[in-house]
Design an enzyme around this catalytic site. Sequence first.
Site, PDB file in Angstrom:
ATOM      1  N   ARG A   1     -42.209 -29.898  73.662  1.00 27.05           N
ATOM      2  CA  ARG A   1     -41.317 -30.308  74.740  1.00 27.05           C
ATOM      3  C   ARG A   1     -40.054 -31.016  74.226  1.00 27.05           C
ATOM      4  O   ARG A   1     -39.358 -30.485  73.366  1.00 27.05           O
ATOM      5  CB  ARG A   1     -42.127 -31.155  75.742  1.00 27.05           C
TER       6      ARG A   1
ATOM      7  N   ASP B   1     -36.720 -44.203  80.155  1.00 30.28           N
ATOM      8  CA  ASP B   1     -36.698 -43.540  81.463  1.00 30.28           C
ATOM      9  C   ASP B   1     -35.797 -44.351  82.385  1.00 30.28           C
ATOM     10  O   ASP B   1     -35.794 -45.585  82.319  1.00 30.28           O
ATOM     11  CB  ASP B   1     -38.151 -43.539  81.995  1.00 30.28           C
TER      12      ASP B   1
ATOM     13  N   TYR C   1     -46.535 -47.529  83.156  1.00 26.78           N
ATOM     14  CA  TYR C   1     -45.525 -46.705  82.467  1.00 26.78           C
ATOM     15  C   TYR C   1     -44.145 -47.358  82.600  1.00 26.78           C
ATOM     16  O   TYR C   1     -43.421 -47.524  81.611  1.00 26.78           O
ATOM     17  CB  TYR C   1     -45.517 -45.297  83.082  1.00 26.78           C
TER      18      TYR C   1
HETATM   19  N1  LIG Z   1     -39.926 -34.911  80.574  1.00 27.33           N
HETATM   20  C1  LIG Z   1     -39.078 -35.613  81.270  1.00 27.33           C
HETATM   21  O1  LIG Z   1     -38.391 -35.106  82.154  1.00 27.33           O
HETATM   22  C2  LIG Z   1     -38.918 -37.083  80.964  1.00 27.33           C
HETATM   23  C3  LIG Z   1     -38.386 -37.918  81.951  1.00 27.33           C
HETATM   24  C4  LIG Z   1     -38.235 -39.270  81.660  1.00 27.33           C
HETATM   25  C5  LIG Z   1     -38.588 -39.767  80.412  1.00 27.33           C
HETATM   26  N2  LIG Z   1     -39.118 -38.912  79.485  1.00 27.33           N
HETATM   27  C6  LIG Z   1     -39.474 -39.462  78.183  1.00 27.33           C
HETATM   28  O2  LIG Z   1     -39.043 -38.579  77.165  1.00 27.33           O
HETATM   29  C7  LIG Z   1     -39.984 -38.549  76.090  1.00 27.33           C
HETATM   30  C8  LIG Z   1     -40.446 -37.111  75.832  1.00 27.33           C
HETATM   31  O3  LIG Z   1     -40.885 -36.572  77.057  1.00 27.33           O
HETATM   32  P1  LIG Z   1     -41.846 -35.295  77.134  1.00 27.33           P
HETATM   33  O4  LIG Z   1     -41.945 -34.933  78.558  1.00 27.33           O
HETATM   34  O5  LIG Z   1     -41.428 -34.287  76.133  1.00 27.33           O
HETATM   35  O6  LIG Z   1     -43.212 -36.007  76.682  1.00 27.33           O
HETATM   36  P2  LIG Z   1     -44.727 -35.485  76.745  1.00 27.33           P
HETATM   37  O7  LIG Z   1     -44.760 -34.012  76.633  1.00 27.33           O
HETATM   38  O8  LIG Z   1     -45.392 -36.087  77.929  1.00 27.33           O
HETATM   39  O9  LIG Z   1     -45.344 -36.212  75.474  1.00 27.33           O
HETATM   40  C9  LIG Z   1     -44.668 -36.219  74.253  1.00 27.33           C
HETATM   41  C10 LIG Z   1     -45.637 -36.353  73.126  1.00 27.33           C
HETATM   42  O10 LIG Z   1     -46.238 -37.658  73.108  1.00 27.33           O
HETATM   43  C11 LIG Z   1     -47.312 -37.550  72.220  1.00 27.33           C
HETATM   44  N3  LIG Z   1     -48.387 -38.505  72.508  1.00 27.33           N
HETATM   45  C12 LIG Z   1     -48.949 -38.799  73.690  1.00 27.33           C
HETATM   46  N4  LIG Z   1     -49.996 -39.644  73.491  1.00 27.33           N
HETATM   47  C13 LIG Z   1     -50.084 -39.857  72.157  1.00 27.33           C
HETATM   48  C14 LIG Z   1     -50.943 -40.609  71.329  1.00 27.33           C
HETATM   49  N5  LIG Z   1     -51.988 -41.325  71.828  1.00 27.33           N
HETATM   50  N6  LIG Z   1     -50.733 -40.593  69.996  1.00 27.33           N
HETATM   51  C15 LIG Z   1     -49.728 -39.890  69.470  1.00 27.33           C
HETATM   52  N7  LIG Z   1     -48.876 -39.139  70.187  1.00 27.33           N
HETATM   53  C16 LIG Z   1     -49.051 -39.130  71.521  1.00 27.33           C
HETATM   54  C17 LIG Z   1     -47.895 -36.138  72.417  1.00 27.33           C
HETATM   55  O11 LIG Z   1     -48.161 -35.588  71.135  1.00 27.33           O
HETATM   56  P3  LIG Z   1     -49.366 -34.532  70.913  1.00 27.33           P
HETATM   57  O12 LIG Z   1     -49.078 -33.394  71.862  1.00 27.33           O
HETATM   58  O13 LIG Z   1     -49.237 -34.143  69.488  1.00 27.33           O
HETATM   59  O14 LIG Z   1     -50.656 -35.249  71.223  1.00 27.33           O
HETATM   60  C18 LIG Z   1     -46.800 -35.403  73.162  1.00 27.33           C
HETATM   61  O15 LIG Z   1     -46.459 -34.184  72.555  1.00 27.33           O
HETATM   62  C19 LIG Z   1     -41.099 -39.500  76.485  1.00 27.33           C
HETATM   63  O16 LIG Z   1     -40.856 -40.762  75.920  1.00 27.33           O
HETATM   64  C20 LIG Z   1     -40.979 -39.567  78.001  1.00 27.33           C
HETATM   65  O17 LIG Z   1     -41.478 -40.778  78.542  1.00 27.33           O
HETATM   66  C21 LIG Z   1     -39.302 -37.596  79.733  1.00 27.33           C
END
Ligand SMILES: NC(=O)c1ccc[n+]([C@@H]2O[C@H](COP(=O)([O-])OP(=O)(O)OC[C@H]3O[C@@H](n4cnc5c(N)ncnc54)[C@H](OP(=O)(O)O)[C@@H]3O)[C@@H](O)[C@H]2O)c1
Length: 250
Positions: A16, A142, A155
């Site tokens: 992602r 966020d 969160y």
């Molecule tokens: N997606 C959005 O629209 C959005 C919106 C607001 C903020 N954000 C922020 O942007 C960042 C990336 O978002 P995303 O949606 O790509 O995130 P995501 O897919 O929910 O998670 C990102 C990665 O975090 C790792 N992770 C979770 N728990 C873990 C643990 N216990 N130990 C080690 N790694 C762990 C996972 O790695 P593994 O798969 O290898 O376990 C996962 O691939 C995050 O900080 C999120 O809060 C995203």
Amino acid sequence: MQLEGKTAIVTGGARRLGRAVALALAERGANLVVHYGHSAAAAEQVVAEARAHGVEAIAAQADFHRPLEAPRVVEAALDHFGRLDVLVNSAAIFEAGSVLDTDEANWDRHFAVNLKAPFFLSQSFARHLPPDGTGKIINITDWRALRPGTDHVAYTLTKAALVTLTQVLAQALAPRVTVNAVALGAILPPPGADQAYLERLARSVPLRRHGSPDDVVAAVLFLLEGSDYVTGTTVLVDGGAHLWGPPSNG
Ligand SMILES: NC(=O)c1ccc[n+]([C@@H]2O[C@H](COP(=O)([O-])OP(=O)(O)OC[C@H]3O[C@@H](n4cnc5c(N)ncnc54)[C@H](OP(=O)(O)O)[C@@H]3O)[C@@H](O)[C@H]2O)c1
């Protein structure tokens, strides 16, 4: 900072948004440590794609539910590359929880993964910086951190604390390390939700659409490459969501 020849860690870099950032850094010539928790195969895939850009890359596993183990990702970077210049703290969890139903386990999981791990990684990054070394840290947070609603309580608290941590680190690690945050809005549907969820959310922000991984990459690259005179700030990439607040607020 010129990224070519530098070494970068991207946590949660296997999938992602972390993956998009990791590959963008590789494309600019940075050697890469792709941190992952459970996604070993996806991390190896990112490593292969990064190498196709002509850089060296490795995958490094650490479960951030045990945040004191997080610094071993920094150690892996130094063992392999002998230097570390960039740390992008992207790994996070996003679990529901209201004020009434958030339990201690939910609270502890969020604080471990979303706040303690970035802190101890940043500490390790700073401790290993050579006396003449410089670096950059980016924390992915966020918009809810700046304009909280009432859902996803733990969160939201961790992401708000990550903004404060960014300001603390920016002062503590200046002048050799800049530390900034990128606060995201609706970019990808959260795990378990579909595209329709994202489209619904997107209608409630001033720009009336969701963002893309390219928008995130652009902000990260600006902070890494575009200016060396920005520190302690939070760049909002949220379509203006912070101006209107959570949908439930009107
Ligand atoms: N997606 C959005 O629209 C959005 C919106 C607001 C903020 N954000 C922020 O942007 C960042 C990336 O978002 P995303 O949606 O790509 O995130 P995501 O897919 O929910 O998670 C990102 C990665 O975090 C790792 N992770 C979770 N728990 C873990 C643990 N216990 N130990 C080690 N790694 C762990 C996972 O790695 P593994 O798969 O290898 O376990 C996962 O691939 C995050 O900080 C999120 O809060 C995203």
